[in-house]
Design an enzyme around this catalytic site. Structure first.
Site, mmCIF file in Angstrom:
data_model
loop_
_atom_site.group_PDB
_atom_site.id
_atom_site.type_symbol
_atom_site.label_atom_id
_atom_site.label_comp_id
_atom_site.label_asym_id
_atom_site.label_seq_id
_atom_site.Cartn_x
_atom_site.Cartn_y
_atom_site.Cartn_z
ATOM 1 N N LYS A 1 10.455 -27.668 -47.372
ATOM 2 C CA LYS A 1 11.277 -28.688 -46.656
ATOM 3 C C LYS A 1 10.467 -28.973 -45.316
ATOM 4 O O LYS A 1 10.427 -28.140 -44.434
ATOM 5 C CB LYS A 1 12.493 -28.122 -46.187
ATOM 6 C CG LYS A 1 13.353 -29.163 -45.569
ATOM 7 C CD LYS A 1 14.342 -28.562 -44.507
ATOM 8 C CE LYS A 1 15.130 -29.310 -43.698
ATOM 9 N NZ LYS A 1 14.458 -29.950 -42.615
ATOM 10 N N CYS B 1 5.515 -23.266 -29.495
ATOM 11 C CA CYS B 1 6.065 -21.993 -29.220
ATOM 12 C C CYS B 1 5.297 -21.129 -28.308
ATOM 13 O O CYS B 1 5.548 -20.016 -27.663
ATOM 14 C CB CYS B 1 6.595 -21.424 -30.550
ATOM 15 S SG CYS B 1 5.307 -21.339 -31.705
ATOM 16 N N GLU C 1 13.201 -20.906 -23.436
ATOM 17 C CA GLU C 1 12.421 -21.464 -23.945
ATOM 18 C C GLU C 1 12.846 -22.894 -23.832
ATOM 19 O O GLU C 1 13.720 -23.577 -24.387
ATOM 20 C CB GLU C 1 12.125 -21.287 -25.446
ATOM 21 C CG GLU C 1 11.094 -22.213 -26.021
ATOM 22 C CD GLU C 1 10.769 -21.797 -27.338
ATOM 23 O OE1 GLU C 1 9.490 -21.925 -27.775
ATOM 24 O OE2 GLU C 1 11.729 -21.731 -28.151
ATOM 25 N N GLU D 1 8.717 -17.054 -37.813
ATOM 26 C CA GLU D 1 7.837 -17.369 -36.672
ATOM 27 C C GLU D 1 8.642 -18.141 -35.764
ATOM 28 O O GLU D 1 8.888 -19.461 -35.842
ATOM 29 C CB GLU D 1 6.475 -17.998 -37.009
ATOM 30 C CG GLU D 1 5.451 -17.964 -35.889
ATOM 31 C CD GLU D 1 5.529 -19.047 -35.088
ATOM 32 O OE1 GLU D 1 6.167 -18.945 -33.872
ATOM 33 O OE2 GLU D 1 5.192 -20.079 -35.281
ATOM 34 N N GLY E 1 10.280 -22.025 -36.435
ATOM 35 C CA GLY E 1 11.168 -22.739 -35.589
ATOM 36 C C GLY E 1 12.005 -22.142 -34.523
ATOM 37 O O GLY E 1 11.456 -21.093 -33.789
ATOM 38 N N SER E 2 13.260 -22.502 -34.256
ATOM 39 C CA SER E 2 13.856 -21.842 -33.136
ATOM 40 C C SER E 2 14.518 -20.277 -33.341
ATOM 41 O O SER E 2 14.783 -20.198 -34.410
ATOM 42 C CB SER E 2 14.963 -22.793 -32.462
ATOM 43 O OG SER E 2 16.134 -22.840 -33.707
ATOM 44 N N GLY F 1 16.634 -18.994 -36.449
ATOM 45 C CA GLY F 1 15.829 -17.678 -37.044
ATOM 46 C C GLY F 1 17.091 -16.660 -37.297
ATOM 47 O O GLY F 1 16.941 -16.116 -38.446
#
Length: 502
Positions: free
Chosen positions: A192, A303, A402, A267, A245-246, A250
């Site tokens: 995706k 990131c 972040e 990650e 992603g975030s 996650g």
């Protein structure tokens, strides 16, 4: 004059995106589509199929059939090696086209798309690297522990069907970091791409098909995270989820996949520090490196960017002056203009989020430069000026959360122990940088920092080095041998060599 990317759309030859399932391109089961608005201009660039649970079911079923049939999972090593090398070759051959598609996707400037970590060349290197692991996947033959005449052996076997979920900010490298090791290990994949960066990913898929990846081995379902991503992480026939992603997503993946105990690689985010010591080889270069990572290219939407600068008080003012100069030099606009250095924020939601953090920062620290949305010919885009805050308390919101935008928090420190304590005082642990001419300090501080990747007087991504985070920056690693092994299961086999042990 307002900028436009429409002429580039025509010159690139952007295609309408469709799903790719079991070797066939086609629309979503319900016919739904997604219109992509360019983040620099607000223009509708194109549309692609927006899938749902039914499409994920079809893609997973195709991946399961392909895996169980063994066409790829039990193929000769030479077959997989050849396909992966051809993937790398085709990516390099179409690098210019892919960079242009990325500029239409997420507005990363053409000029920045050739920098190694975000380049097509880096993605090709990842495929070449993992091709080298295909014929080296092996286990061990162990001596009998309890005596007797038998063999104790281990084997590494492909984990099965993989759900791979990509973010929008670095499609080339992150596509390769998930797809290449999974293919090398013999897995099948349902992929995706982010709905904010789809067209470049679909073209890479076309190139992999041309390279010889068989039908059913690689399937693509485009669409939103709520519809497609959720179905992929909860599907009972998926054996592993790989996500970048975030942190919030996650954590949700860990919870949602618990029912079937899927293998999970994550990650996630970071709040990476850069530690600038007074003996740094060049304070100006240190400032330019840090500010460049936060403002240029992805405009801080990375990131691993060093969004906290921990600077020794003896060189604090010198660092700030150089940082301001670097921030003033960043240019914005049409991503196809070779003089443009940086991108807008990816969408209006992220724009409002970053501006909200900046307002919060104004009450927590001293605003040195930036802090506003850019107007004029950029008014239709999601552009924010490079923003630097000084005299930041390390517990302030802008130093702990972040932001994912062009915002740098500069924190003073007095000695090495304080710098290490400040650097580690975060829930994240993805990356860090340090600037010093003292080799002993470089090693000493690197070992003390709780982060997955440390750059000393510079930072680079390498295909053969593991990449991932400590603490809440993720689970597992991408890159190198550890990434390849993450797509395998370890099996133990016991074989008596005489009837006496039966």
């Amino acid at each position: 004059m307002t900028i436009t990317v429409q002429p580039h759309r025509e010159s690139v030859g952007l295609k309408t995106g469709q799903l790719y399932i079991d070797g066939q391109w086609g629309p979503a089961a319900d016919g739904a589509t997604w219109s992509h608005r360019h983040p620099a201009t607000g223009e509708v660039v194109g549309e692609f199929a927006s899938g749902g649970a039914a499409d994920v079911d079809a893609a997973v079923a195709a991946a399961r059939r392909a895996f169980d049939a063994g066409t790829w999972s039990r193929s000769r090593a030479s077959v997989r090696v050849g396909v992966l090398h051809r993937c790398a070759e085709l990516l390099r051959r179409h690098a210019d086209e892919l960079r242009a598609l990325q500029a239409l996707d997420n507005s990363v400037p053409i000029a920045f798309g050739s920098i190694y970590a975000t380049s097509v060349g880096a993605a090709a290197d990842v495929f070449d690297h993992h091709a080298g692991w295909v014929d080296k996947v092996g286990g061990q033959t162990l001596p009998p522990y309890q005596g007797g005449d038998h063999l104790a052996m281990t084997f590494r076997e492909p984990i099965g069907v993989v759900s791979a979920i990509l973010p929008w900010n670095a499609p080339f490298l992150l596509f390769a970091q998930k797809v290449a090791p999974a293919l090398a290990a013999g897995c099948t994949i349902v992929l995706k791409p982010s709905e904010y960066c789809t067209f470049s990913v679909l073209r890479m898929v076309e190139l992999l098909i041309e390279a010889g990846v068989p039908a059913g081995v690689l399937n693509v379902v485009t669409g939103t995270g709520a519809a497609v991503g959720e179905a992929m992480i909860t599907h009972r026939d998926v054996d592993k989820v790989s996500f970048t992603g975030s942190r919030a997503v996650g954590k949700h993946i860990v919870e949602a996949s618990a029912g079937t105990l899927k293998r999970v690689s994550l990650e996630l985010g970071g709040k990476s520090p850069a530690l600038v010591f007074p003996d740094a080889p060049d304070i100006g270069i240190a400032a330019a490196t840090v500010v460049g990572a936060v403002t240029m290219g992805l405009s801080g939407q990375a990131c691993v960017a060093n969004t906290r600068a921990l600077v020794h008080r003896d060189v604090y003012d010198q660092f700030l002056a150089a940082a301001q100069g670097m921030a003033a030099a960043v240019t914005y606009g049409d991503p196809f203009d070779p003089s443009v250095m940086s991108a807008p924020l990816i969408n209006e939601r992220q724009l409002e989020r970053v501006l909200g953090y900046i307002e919060s920062g104004k009450s927590e620290a001293r605003l040195v430069t930036g802090g506003e949305r850019l107007g004029g010919e950029l008014a239709a885009g999601n552009f924010v000026a490079p923003t630097i805050f000084a005299d930041v308390d390390n517990r302030a919101t802008i130093a702990q959360e972040e932001i994912f935008g062009p915002v740098l928090a500069v924190v003073p420190f007095g000695d090495e122990d304080e710098a290490i304590a400040l650097a580690n005082d975060t829930e994240y642990g993805l990356g860090a940088g340090l600037f010093t001419a003292d080799v002993q300090r470089a090693f000493r501080v690197s070992r003390a920092l709780r982060a997955g990747t440390i750059g000393i007087n510079g930072f680079q991504i390498e295909p053969h080095l593991p990449f991932g985070g400590f603490k809440q920056s993720g689970l597992g690693r991408e890159g190198g041998q550890s990434a390849f092994e993450a797509y395998t299961e370890l099996k133990s086999v016991f074989l008596p060599l005489t009837d006496e042990m039966m």
